[in-house]
Design an enzyme around this catalytic site. Sequence first.
Site, PDB file in Angstrom:
ATOM      1  N   SER A  77     -12.774  39.458  19.520  1.00  0.00           N
ATOM      2  CA  SER A  77     -11.539  39.813  18.843  1.00  0.00           C
ATOM      3  C   SER A  77     -11.190  41.276  19.148  1.00  0.00           C
ATOM      4  O   SER A  77     -11.117  41.654  20.308  1.00  0.00           O
ATOM      5  CB  SER A  77     -11.691  39.553  17.338  1.00  0.00           C
ATOM      6  OG  SER A  77     -10.451  39.609  16.688  1.00  0.00           O
ATOM      7  N   ASP A 216      -9.223  32.928  19.150  1.00  0.00           N
ATOM      8  CA  ASP A 216     -10.081  34.059  18.797  1.00  0.00           C
ATOM      9  C   ASP A 216     -11.567  33.815  19.059  1.00  0.00           C
ATOM     10  O   ASP A 216     -12.115  32.773  18.701  1.00  0.00           O
ATOM     11  CB  ASP A 216      -9.871  34.349  17.308  1.00  0.00           C
ATOM     12  CG  ASP A 216     -10.549  35.615  16.830  1.00  0.00           C
ATOM     13  OD1 ASP A 216     -11.174  36.309  17.642  1.00  0.00           O
ATOM     14  OD2 ASP A 216     -10.429  35.919  15.633  1.00  0.00           O
TER      15      ASP A 216
END
Length: 387
Positions: A77, A216
């Site tokens: 991320s 993600d």
Amino acid sequence: MATTKSFLILIVMILATTSSTFASLEEMVTVLSIDGGGIKGIIPGTILEFLEGQLQKMDNNADARLADYFDVIGGTSTGGLLTAMITTPNENNRPFAAANEIVPFYFEHGPHIFNSSTGQFFGPKYDGKYLMQVLQEKLGETRVHQALTEVAISSFDIKTNKPVIFTKSNLAKSPELDAKMYDICYSTAAAPTYFPPHYFATNTINGDKYEFNLVDGAVATVADPALLSVSVATRRAQEDPAFASIRSLNYKKMLLLSLGTGTTSEFDKTHTAEETAKWGALQWMLVIQQMTEAASSYMTDYYLSTVFQDLHSQNNYLRVQENALTGTTTKADDASEANMELLAQVGENLLKKPVSKDNPETYEEALKRFAKLLSDRKKLRANKASY
């Protein structure tokens, strides 16, 4: 005569011990891992700035960069974005961003990344257009193989239902993973409900089209990619000819620095068993991800701490984490100037805090010690290469 002989034996023993210590340090594999957390990446950004500054002072080199000292840098991320910033080369084949440019990057671009709300109830909170725009602008056409050191950036393919790990060491067997860095960075940051998933395609070793449908990286590794980074370092030590002397890698031969983006102690006190017994699916949905991420991050740190301690190598592992975030600083997408200032202050204050209840050493002191090991190791390897 006996005294002289004893003295000589003592000197030989000291020299042998010193030589062994330096040889061991020279063989160390160094790993940096950076958690996910959206705008809270400002916190590890502050820590990285301090660490790089210490390395520059120790080596009397203003151009020293973190990529010069770590064999593997991994992130998920926002940690994946930081990984790309400090490993992607510029036109001079040096990292395009120094560590002291990370926090300003968030201040400049964060409000735009987390401001383009789609305004839809059914759909991601942000459209991701500005995020992709700035990634393309900063990272250009650079691909994984061009990274200045080994990287480990995670994502999750929602079509194949499998994690996707982008590393340089995988490219010989899986050339389709040699994607553009901006595609990788958007993918690892495309948190469900925040940004749309990302589609792109590359080519396989046979020239066939290979498609990615990614979200993600925290879905694959949760927010803490430390174990992923360690596994990549282990594989590199086993396969890379440059590490032939340490293929039997164990934690004694590893220096691991793991940077968090902060958790909140208040979360543990928010709910009771009596209260949650009345909850339905929607109420659980709002908190279950936070619970899962907090638990997984804790267990990762617990496992690594235990392993390093059992091998009497506890000084080889350092986890830097703020465990008492409050208010707006707990939010991954609050990019208001006031909150970003608070996050930067959290990072600065963290340096003055003790590493743990059992270890009164401050994070600042621990990072200086860690920087000394990194600096000495780099010098030892440089001296060996000059022979």
